[in-house]
Write an enzyme that holds these catalytic residues in place. Structure first.
Site: not given
Length: 521
Positions: A158, A267
């Protein structure tokens, strides 16, 4: 004086270097700060003209000593006695990347952005014989490309692996498999459904999520961005199917061309695995993951392979630090359940468990749980019909090669933070991992000078399409290019100043319409 720009070529004539002055400001900053080591950058002095900088550029180019690839490998591995030392560089006969910008039909203006996406699903559901044959051929070619390029993968991160950083990696390696940032399936699904209902007329948000570089890499069979994977995050099969359908339609339009879709099951972030109830939290429910990958495959009409990125488990397992048998048993159950869908044969495993039972940061989740490469190697041995890539703790090209040598049946390794921190350290990936120098796909820049020139073309094309407001985001990808080099910090500061110019103009109420692009400042 330490030569900073060369890694791939034995020499570079001054005449060829002189032709690469188009990317003036960024090159001046890189050269003046990192090679000439001047005390105060000329471009920061009041009253400095472009002609003065141009003259300085001409006088300094001739001072460069271009480092051959033998020195490059020594630089990466530390000693010429390394097993992977290469004596000389293969000659390169191809020219630089041609200036081939993707036409605006691939990147539509906002006023007509939703025209093709507004088409109904009837056309995509046309299941004639020729239509199915085309899908099978496309799917098989993508599977082949995925298998070929998986030896080294850029991990999804990200705020890092956007289209700009992926383009930088593609300039370093024509073969490396690049992953997007994780894209929330519910966001794409919401925008897509709103377009279908006519609630909104602009698909710029979808284009923002899914866009690839505006410059073609002239790849052969690799699409516009070469081998690349779009990662989706979500736990709702319906939303995932809608997102996959949207990606398929964008692919048909020519807006993007991803090699595969990937489901994020690794994640551990609180926003994702906690409140979001997806990411690593999905490892608790293998059946749900199976349903999700089936939905992805149905949504894209089986035009793209579907893969899964996960961890080796979660901390729900009692005594996970010592109870190896239970940990591996749960991992087996997850892999077997997901693979039983018949839609997934390719897994990327971060060789750590995900700590979800207590609040720790994602950074701590990358450090606190110990690496368990042995469990991944065991999967490779026991499930030869599946393919596995190893993620976690790989911080150098040398280590990547060692892991692949240690487990020959391993499909590949996945690297994240090391790529972002020092991308230039991976510039020899094509020759060392893929046994070629990139000529099979397209001509790679041979040193950091040429890399900046090519990246400047990408920057100009992006600003023309999205306006100069995204300049800081474009230049962010270059921040680690001179990491660890003399005056590398000054280079980063210079990039920050360049990135802040559009905002300064906006505050002053000035227009940048007549200002030169970033490569001609």
């Amino acid at each position: 004086m330490s030569p900073l720009f060369s890694l791939r070529s034995n020499q570079c004539s001054s005449s060829s270097c002189l032709r690469k002055k188009v990317f003036l400001l960024l090159l001046i900053k890189a050269i003046d700060l990192c090679c000439c080591r001047i005390s105060k950058p000329s471009f920061l002095r009041a009253g400095t003209s472009l002609q003065k900088n141009n003259n300085m550029l001409n006088s300094n180019i001739l001072a460069f000593s271009m480092r051959p690839i033998s020195s490059a490998v020594t630089h990466v591995y530390g000693t010429k006695s390394s097993k992977y030392f290469i004596a000389s560089s293969p000659s390169r006969k191809k020219s630089f990347l041609d200036d081939m910008l993707v036409t605006n039909s691939h990147h539509r203006n906002k006023s007509s952005g939703s025209a093709l996406l507004m088409s109904t699903a009837a056309s995509s559901n046309n299941s004639g014989e020729n239509h199915s044959s085309t899908h099978i051929e496309s799917y098989e070619s993508k599977v082949k490309l995925l298998d070929k390029s998986s030896k080294l993968s850029l991990a999804p991160m990200m705020e890092y692996t956007d289209r700009h950083f992926r383009h930088l990696v593609r300039l370093l390696s024509s073969n490396t498999l690049v992953y997007t940032e994780m894209i929330a399936a519910n966001a794409i699904s919401y925008e897509y459904n709103a377009l279908q209902r006519g609630d909104i007329e602009d698909d710029w948000m979808i284009r923002r999520f899914t866009s690839q570089s505006t410059r073609s890499t002239q790849s052969i069979g690799g699409g516009r961005e070469g081998p690349s994977v779009l990662q989706l995050g979500g736990s709702d099969p319906e939303q995932l199917a809608t997102a996959a359908q949207c990606i398929e339609e964008l692919t048909k339009e020519g807006f993007c061309d991803y090699t595969a879709l990937n489901l994020n099951c690794g994640c551990p972030s609180e926003k994702v695995a906690g409140k979001g109830c997806f990411g690593a939290a999905m490892m608790r429910d293998p059946t749900l993951v199976k349903n999700c990958v089936e939905a992805l495959s149905v949504g894209c009409h089986q035009t793209m392979p579907v893969t899964v990125k996960c961890r080796i488990g979660t901390d729900d397992i009692p005594d996970w630090k010592t109870n190896d048998s239970e940990l591996y048993s749960q991992l087996q159950k997850f892999i077997e359940t997901v693979a039983s869908s018949g839609k997934v044969t390719d897994f990327q495993l971060h060789a750590r468990i995900a700590i979800l039972g207590r609040s720790i940061s994602p950074a701590q989740n990358r450090k606190i749980p110990p690496l368990r490469y042995d469990l991944v190697r065991r999967l490779v041995e026991e499930y030869p019909e599946l393919t596995f890539s190893l993620n976690g703790g790989i911080d150098s090209l040398d280590m990547a090669i060692q892991e692949l040598d240690h487990c020959p049946d391993l499909a590949g390794v996945m690297v994240g933070r090391s790529f972002a921190a020092q991308p230039w350290n991976w510039a020899c990936a094509d020759s060392l991992l893929y046994n070629n120098d990139g000529n099979e796909i397209f001509t790679l820049p041979q040193n950091r000078w040429e890399l900046l020139v090519e990246y400047g073309k990408h920057a100009d094309a992006e600003e023309k399409l999205w306006t100069p407001k995204i300049r800081r985001q474009i230049l962010k990808a270059l921040m680690g290019l001179f990491a660890g080099e003399p005056n590398g910090k000054k280079f980063r500061i210079a990039l920050e100043e360049m990135g802040g110019i559009p905002k300064k103009y906006e505050k002053l109420g000035l227009s940048m319409e007549n200002e030169p692009p970033v490569s001609e400042l």
